[in-house]
Write an enzyme that holds these catalytic residues in place. Structure first.
Site, mmCIF file in Angstrom:
data_model
loop_
_atom_site.group_PDB
_atom_site.id
_atom_site.type_symbol
_atom_site.label_atom_id
_atom_site.label_comp_id
_atom_site.label_asym_id
_atom_site.label_seq_id
_atom_site.Cartn_x
_atom_site.Cartn_y
_atom_site.Cartn_z
ATOM 1 N N THR A 130 137.282 89.859 -6.148
ATOM 2 C CA THR A 130 137.562 91.293 -6.078
ATOM 3 C C THR A 130 138.437 91.685 -7.259
ATOM 4 O O THR A 130 139.215 90.864 -7.749
ATOM 5 C CB THR A 130 138.244 91.646 -4.737
ATOM 6 N N GLY A 131 138.298 92.911 -7.718
ATOM 7 C CA GLY A 131 139.060 93.359 -8.888
ATOM 8 C C GLY A 131 138.174 94.266 -9.717
ATOM 9 O O GLY A 131 137.136 94.718 -9.249
ATOM 10 N N ARG A 150 126.907 103.612 -11.458
ATOM 11 C CA ARG A 150 127.709 102.465 -11.909
ATOM 12 C C ARG A 150 127.492 101.259 -10.977
ATOM 13 O O ARG A 150 127.409 101.399 -9.756
ATOM 14 C CB ARG A 150 129.179 102.869 -11.913
ATOM 15 N N VAL A 151 127.391 100.089 -11.574
ATOM 16 C CA VAL A 151 127.287 98.848 -10.789
ATOM 17 C C VAL A 151 128.415 97.926 -11.221
ATOM 18 O O VAL A 151 128.618 97.715 -12.422
ATOM 19 C CB VAL A 151 125.940 98.135 -11.045
ATOM 20 N N GLY A 152 129.146 97.386 -10.258
ATOM 21 C CA GLY A 152 130.236 96.457 -10.575
ATOM 22 C C GLY A 152 129.778 95.016 -10.444
ATOM 23 O O GLY A 152 128.584 94.700 -10.510
ATOM 24 N N ASP A 153 130.729 94.144 -10.227
ATOM 25 C CA ASP A 153 130.440 92.710 -10.143
ATOM 26 C C ASP A 153 129.991 92.277 -8.752
ATOM 27 O O ASP A 153 129.370 91.221 -8.594
ATOM 28 C CB ASP A 153 131.719 91.932 -10.462
ATOM 29 N N THR A 197 137.491 95.948 -2.261
ATOM 30 C CA THR A 197 136.237 95.301 -1.889
ATOM 31 C C THR A 197 136.533 94.486 -0.643
ATOM 32 O O THR A 197 137.703 94.253 -0.343
ATOM 33 C CB THR A 197 135.781 94.374 -3.040
ATOM 34 N N GLY A 209 135.382 95.240 -11.704
ATOM 35 C CA GLY A 209 134.093 94.577 -11.905
ATOM 36 C C GLY A 209 133.718 94.406 -13.364
ATOM 37 O O GLY A 209 133.101 93.405 -13.742
#
Ligand code: ASP
Length: 290
Positions: free
Chosen positions: A215-216, A193-196, A166, A218
């Site tokens: 970052t990482g 898909r949706v991350g953080d 990210t 999600g």
């Protein structure tokens, strides 16, 4: 002004280390030339989105159907915020996120609705938003998954070690803080898909006490609201570096997952922490700050 930029906490190939560092330095330098922290963050993130070395914008990871659907969000210390989810064909998702912040009564827009806004704001679209490297990674994944049914593919994805990355930036000028995060997501991700990263409080947070970009993985970051958690700790009196380290250990303890973050408080104190192998970041400050 003071600015921190990061390029994610995924594994960085040895041969990319130096080039990535110089793009991060350029992003921080150009951000610093802006007259306010929100513009600085947007500028720095745009530079990283345009570079295929980073997993955001042009270099963003593809979803299982071979499409790049990108996420980004931006926030200022007055709590004004905007984010976009799963947007396709837009060159700079962070600028569209800022469009959501500036022009709409909403905080998050996704898919076609976000693109309609982009067209009305005359933002730059791109015919090809998938870098050759991102396409190659997707082709390799397709080879691994070939012949499997949809549900078999999901099982295989659950077992696979996810690559991720990210980009993000935080900045302070006077009493104003800003934070921004932009991503292509993880390397093995389902369509939709949706991350953080676009989620306020998870992938980023900014109020009058602190500005954070994380970052990482999600799925873990969302569960602990990592960015908000960190700012709560600053509000509770921890110094910035201690707060950063505590937030990462808390994530580690609660989820066993890996992440990294950058943070600035209202006094311009810098914090960075990660429990991954790598996280590149650059801090730059101009003489304007007392
Ligand atoms: N947090 C991003 C996501 O899960 C990936 C990353 O930061 O490496 O989409």
């Amino acid at each position: 002004m003071i600015i921190i930029v990061h390029g994610g906490a995924g594994k960085i190939p040895e041969e990319d280390l130096e080039d990535r560092k110089s793009v991060l330095t350029e992003a921080a330098t150009q951000g610093l030339e802006k007259d306010d922290p929100l513009k600085a963050v947007e500028k720095a993130v745009r530079i990283l989105e345009n570079d295929p070395l980073f997993n955001a914008g042009y270099g963003g990871s593809l979803q299982l159907d071979g499409k790049a659907r990108l996420d980004a969000a931006i926030m200022r210390s007055d709590l004004s915020a905007g984010g976009v989810i799963n947007v396709e064909g837009i060159k700079n998702p962070i600028t569209l996120a800022n469009g959501v912040r500036r022009k709409t009564p909403h905080v998050l827009l996704q898919g076609e609705g976000a693109l309609e806004l982009a067209r009305n704001l005359d933002l730059e679209m791109a015919d090809e938003t998938r870098s050759p490297k991102a396409r190659k990674k997707w082709e390799d994944l397709m080879n691994d998954l070939s012949g499997l049914s949809y549900l078999e593919k999901l099982e295989k994805l659950a077992e696979s070690k996810e690559g991720h990355d990210t980009v993000g930036a935080v900045a302070l000028e006077g009493e104003v803080l800003a934070a921004g995060t932009s991503t292509g997501g993880v390397s093995t991700q389902m369509k939709g898909r949706v991350g953080d990263s676009p989620i306020i409080g998870s992938g980023l947070y900014c109020n009058e006490h602190g500005a954070v970009s994380t970052t990482g993985i999600g799925e873990a970051i969302i569960k602990v609201n990592l960015a908000r958690e960190l700012v709560y700790r600053i509000e509770g009196g921890l110094n910035v570096q201690e707060a950063a380290e505590t937030a990462i250990s808390r994530l580690d303890r609660s989820t066993g997952s890996r992440a990294g973050l950058i943070v600035l408080d209202s006094k311009g104190e810098v914090g960075t922490a990660y429990n991954t192998r790598d996280m590149q970041y650059v801090v730059k400050e101009d003489s304007g700050l007392a």
